[in-house]
Design a protein around this motif. Sequence first.
Motif, PDB file in Angstrom:
ATOM      1  N   HIS A 112       0.796  -1.225   0.000  1.00  0.00           N
ATOM      2  CA  HIS A 112       0.000   0.000   0.000  1.00  0.00           C
ATOM      3  C   HIS A 112       0.834   1.285   0.000  1.00  0.00           C
ATOM      4  CE1 HIS A 112      -3.731  -2.157   0.262  1.00  0.00           C
ATOM      5  NE2 HIS A 112      -3.236  -2.882   1.246  1.00  0.00           N
ATOM      6  N   VAL A 113       2.016   1.262   0.569  1.00  0.00           N
ATOM      7  CA  VAL A 113       2.844   2.470   0.608  1.00  0.00           C
ATOM      8  C   VAL A 113       3.786   2.519  -0.582  1.00  0.00           C
ATOM      9  CG1 VAL A 113       4.560   3.749   1.925  1.00  0.00           C
ATOM     10  CG2 VAL A 113       2.652   2.672   3.105  1.00  0.00           C
ATOM     11  N   HIS A 114       4.502   1.422  -0.801  1.00  0.00           N
ATOM     12  CA  HIS A 114       5.459   1.388  -1.906  1.00  0.00           C
ATOM     13  C   HIS A 114       4.821   0.992  -3.232  1.00  0.00           C
ATOM     14  CE1 HIS A 114       8.881   2.210   0.557  1.00  0.00           C
ATOM     15  NE2 HIS A 114       8.672   1.168   1.319  1.00  0.00           N
ATOM     16  N   GLY A 115       3.608   0.474  -3.191  1.00  0.00           N
ATOM     17  CA  GLY A 115       2.935   0.080  -4.418  1.00  0.00           C
ATOM     18  C   GLY A 115       3.461  -1.213  -5.010  1.00  0.00           C
ATOM     19  N   ILE A 116       4.102  -2.031  -4.192  1.00  0.00           N
ATOM     20  CA  ILE A 116       4.647  -3.298  -4.674  1.00  0.00           C
ATOM     21  C   ILE A 116       3.613  -4.387  -4.385  1.00  0.00           C
ATOM     22  CG2 ILE A 116       6.501  -4.983  -4.447  1.00  0.00           C
ATOM     23  CD1 ILE A 116       8.243  -2.703  -3.322  1.00  0.00           C
ATOM     24  N   ASP A 117       2.984  -4.875  -5.439  1.00  0.00           N
ATOM     25  CA  ASP A 117       2.029  -5.970  -5.298  1.00  0.00           C
ATOM     26  C   ASP A 117       2.683  -7.221  -5.867  1.00  0.00           C
ATOM     27  OD1 ASP A 117      -0.116  -7.576  -4.940  1.00  0.00           O
ATOM     28  OD2 ASP A 117      -1.469  -6.480  -6.291  1.00  0.00           O
ATOM     29  N   LEU A 118       3.250  -8.017  -4.983  1.00  0.00           N
ATOM     30  CA  LEU A 118       4.015  -9.186  -5.417  1.00  0.00           C
ATOM     31  C   LEU A 118       3.154 -10.201  -6.158  1.00  0.00           C
ATOM     32  CD1 LEU A 118       6.262  -9.692  -2.275  1.00  0.00           C
ATOM     33  CD2 LEU A 118       6.877  -8.658  -4.446  1.00  0.00           C
ATOM     34  N   GLU A 119       1.911 -10.366  -5.730  1.00  0.00           N
ATOM     35  CA  GLU A 119       1.036 -11.325  -6.395  1.00  0.00           C
ATOM     36  C   GLU A 119       0.721 -10.870  -7.817  1.00  0.00           C
ATOM     37  OE1 GLU A 119      -2.311 -11.767  -3.846  1.00  0.00           O
ATOM     38  OE2 GLU A 119      -1.164 -12.790  -2.293  1.00  0.00           O
ATOM     39  N   ALA A 120       0.437  -9.577  -7.989  1.00  0.00           N
ATOM     40  CA  ALA A 120       0.143  -9.057  -9.325  1.00  0.00           C
ATOM     41  C   ALA A 120       1.374  -9.166 -10.227  1.00  0.00           C
ATOM     42  CB  ALA A 120      -0.328  -7.612  -9.242  1.00  0.00           C
ATOM     43  N   MET A 121       2.552  -8.855  -9.657  1.00  0.00           N
ATOM     44  CA  MET A 121       3.781  -8.970 -10.445  1.00  0.00           C
ATOM     45  C   MET A 121       4.021 -10.420 -10.844  1.00  0.00           C
ATOM     46  SD  MET A 121       6.277  -6.256  -8.446  1.00  0.00           S
ATOM     47  CE  MET A 121       7.710  -7.147  -8.908  1.00  0.00           C
ATOM     48  N   ASP A 122       3.787 -11.345  -9.916  1.00  0.00           N
ATOM     49  CA  ASP A 122       3.986 -12.756 -10.211  1.00  0.00           C
ATOM     50  C   ASP A 122       3.010 -13.221 -11.293  1.00  0.00           C
ATOM     51  OD1 ASP A 122       5.265 -15.244  -9.794  1.00  0.00           O
ATOM     52  OD2 ASP A 122       3.530 -15.918  -8.616  1.00  0.00           O
ATOM     53  N   ALA A 123       1.762 -12.798 -11.206  1.00  0.00           N
ATOM     54  CA  ALA A 123       0.763 -13.171 -12.213  1.00  0.00           C
ATOM     55  C   ALA A 123       1.138 -12.600 -13.582  1.00  0.00           C
ATOM     56  CB  ALA A 123      -0.615 -12.691 -11.795  1.00  0.00           C
ATOM     57  N   GLU A 124       1.630 -11.363 -13.600  1.00  0.00           N
ATOM     58  CA  GLU A 124       2.030 -10.738 -14.856  1.00  0.00           C
ATOM     59  C   GLU A 124       3.232 -11.460 -15.465  1.00  0.00           C
ATOM     60  OE1 GLU A 124       3.416  -6.358 -16.462  1.00  0.00           O
ATOM     61  OE2 GLU A 124       2.277  -6.507 -14.589  1.00  0.00           O
ATOM     62  N   LEU A 125       4.179 -11.825 -14.635  1.00  0.00           N
ATOM     63  CA  LEU A 125       5.350 -12.559 -15.131  1.00  0.00           C
ATOM     64  C   LEU A 125       4.962 -13.925 -15.679  1.00  0.00           C
ATOM     65  CD1 LEU A 125       8.008 -11.722 -12.417  1.00  0.00           C
ATOM     66  CD2 LEU A 125       8.008 -10.998 -14.807  1.00  0.00           C
ATOM     67  N   LYS A 126       4.052 -14.597 -15.001  1.00  0.00           N
ATOM     68  CA  LYS A 126       3.601 -15.902 -15.488  1.00  0.00           C
ATOM     69  C   LYS A 126       2.878 -15.760 -16.817  1.00  0.00           C
ATOM     70  CE  LYS A 126       3.310 -18.319 -11.101  1.00  0.00           C
ATOM     71  NZ  LYS A 126       2.446 -18.908 -10.086  1.00  0.00           N
TER      72      LYS A 126
END
Length: 195
Positions: free
Chosen positions: A125-139
């Motif tokens: 929420h502060v840094h805007g890092i959504d690891l799940e979204a990034m992982d889904a995008e990479l997949k």
Amino acid sequence: MAFFIVVSPFIFKMHEYVSSDPDATLNFLGITIDKNGFPNINVYIWFLLGKVVPLYLLLIWFFTCKHWWYHIILIPILMYAFQIFEGVISEDDYIDTENILWILPFCMIVIPFVYFVRVKLYDKHVHGIDLEAMDAELKALHAKQQSGQDDKVNETVSTDSSTSIEEDLTEKTSNKALGELVKQFRTAMRSFLNL
């Protein structure tokens, strides 16, 4: 629950209706309560109600709290529970002395857990890092590369390039987070200097 919250001051003052006679006992639901090492039963009930009322208010708070940090409420709940246990069961002349030693192992589990949850939420929420979204995008990108459906992705990502898609996303995310930190620092400095 609202009823128990509203009547909590009255429950706490119930000790005033108990006898101050040093030899008096109290029969409550078939259980005989004596002074249990206190000067009289009035003081003993005052002590117990001073622990029971905050305990049940904390329990209500714990079970109704929707914040991410609600597990930390378990620590004062445990503290009051041990104090009640010590006052009712213990044969010692001194109470409220060593309950921190009983709570410490539990704190060593709860505090790191709450900190881990906080770090995950802070990143999202502060840094805007959504690891799940990034992982889904990479997949999804990897699946497109494997199937050959997207020629544009195949052209832009070459096998000789030294940066991969993961590094590109990491760089963009860290640049975004760094930009947010710089913005926050500027705002803090402006408000500090305008004092």
